[in-house]
Motif scaffolding. Sequence first.
Motif, PDB file in Angstrom:
ATOM      1  N   PRO A  35      -6.578  -1.150 -70.353  1.00  0.00           N
ATOM      2  CA  PRO A  35      -6.074  -0.027 -71.149  1.00  0.00           C
ATOM      3  C   PRO A  35      -5.426   1.055 -70.294  1.00  0.00           C
ATOM      4  N   ARG A  36      -5.909   1.254 -69.063  1.00  0.00           N
ATOM      5  CA  ARG A  36      -5.293   2.248 -68.184  1.00  0.00           C
ATOM      6  C   ARG A  36      -3.849   1.860 -67.903  1.00  0.00           C
ATOM      7  N   GLU A  37      -3.599   0.605 -67.589  1.00  0.00           N
ATOM      8  CA  GLU A  37      -2.231   0.141 -67.316  1.00  0.00           C
ATOM      9  C   GLU A  37      -1.369   0.261 -68.573  1.00  0.00           C
ATOM     10  N   ALA A  38      -1.935  -0.028 -69.736  1.00  0.00           N
ATOM     11  CA  ALA A  38      -1.180   0.099 -70.986  1.00  0.00           C
ATOM     12  C   ALA A  38      -0.811   1.559 -71.250  1.00  0.00           C
ATOM     13  N   ILE A  39      -1.727   2.475 -70.966  1.00  0.00           N
ATOM     14  CA  ILE A  39      -1.448   3.902 -71.147  1.00  0.00           C
ATOM     15  C   ILE A  39      -0.336   4.334 -70.199  1.00  0.00           C
ATOM     16  N   ILE A  40      -0.413   3.913 -68.948  1.00  0.00           N
ATOM     17  CA  ILE A  40       0.603   4.269 -67.957  1.00  0.00           C
ATOM     18  C   ILE A  40       1.965   3.746 -68.395  1.00  0.00           C
ATOM     19  N   GLU A  41       2.034   2.490 -68.821  1.00  0.00           N
ATOM     20  CA  GLU A  41       3.302   1.908 -69.265  1.00  0.00           C
ATOM     21  C   GLU A  41       3.846   2.656 -70.476  1.00  0.00           C
ATOM     22  N   ALA A  42       2.968   3.054 -71.405  1.00  0.00           N
ATOM     23  CA  ALA A  42       3.416   3.809 -72.581  1.00  0.00           C
ATOM     24  C   ALA A  42       3.982   5.165 -72.170  1.00  0.00           C
ATOM     25  N   MET A  43       3.350   5.825 -71.204  1.00  0.00           N
ATOM     26  CA  MET A  43       3.853   7.114 -70.739  1.00  0.00           C
ATOM     27  C   MET A  43       5.199   6.956 -70.049  1.00  0.00           C
ATOM     28  N   LEU A  44       5.344   5.915 -69.246  1.00  0.00           N
ATOM     29  CA  LEU A  44       6.620   5.668 -68.571  1.00  0.00           C
ATOM     30  C   LEU A  44       7.710   5.378 -69.602  1.00  0.00           C
ATOM     31  N   TRP A  45       7.382   4.584 -70.616  1.00  0.00           N
ATOM     32  CA  TRP A  45       8.348   4.278 -71.665  1.00  0.00           C
ATOM     33  C   TRP A  45       8.735   5.552 -72.406  1.00  0.00           C
ATOM     34  N   ALA A  46       7.745   6.390 -72.727  1.00  0.00           N
ATOM     35  CA  ALA A  46       8.014   7.619 -73.472  1.00  0.00           C
ATOM     36  C   ALA A  46       8.979   8.531 -72.709  1.00  0.00           C
ATOM     37  N   GLN A  47       8.903   8.507 -71.398  1.00  0.00           N
ATOM     38  CA  GLN A  47       9.815   9.329 -70.597  1.00  0.00           C
ATOM     39  C   GLN A  47      11.270   8.924 -70.785  1.00  0.00           C
ATOM     40  N   THR A  48      11.518   7.683 -71.121  1.00  0.00           N
ATOM     41  CA  THR A  48      12.887   7.188 -71.261  1.00  0.00           C
ATOM     42  C   THR A  48      13.466   7.446 -72.651  1.00  0.00           C
TER      43      THR A  48
END
Length: 52
Positions: free
Chosen positions: A33-46
Amino acid sequence: MPAEEAETRHRFAVRANSILAFIECDEEQRPKPREAIIEAMLWAQTQPRLTK
């Protein structure tokens, strides 16, 4: 990985750990879940910002 991206991932990992601190789950289950949260935050930045 560029230094800027590594720093962003680190900051997001810290945030993800904070989020996971509120969720009861075993320590062994936290990496996914930590990696999924990080990926979601990175995606949201775009994504374009919503305006009112």
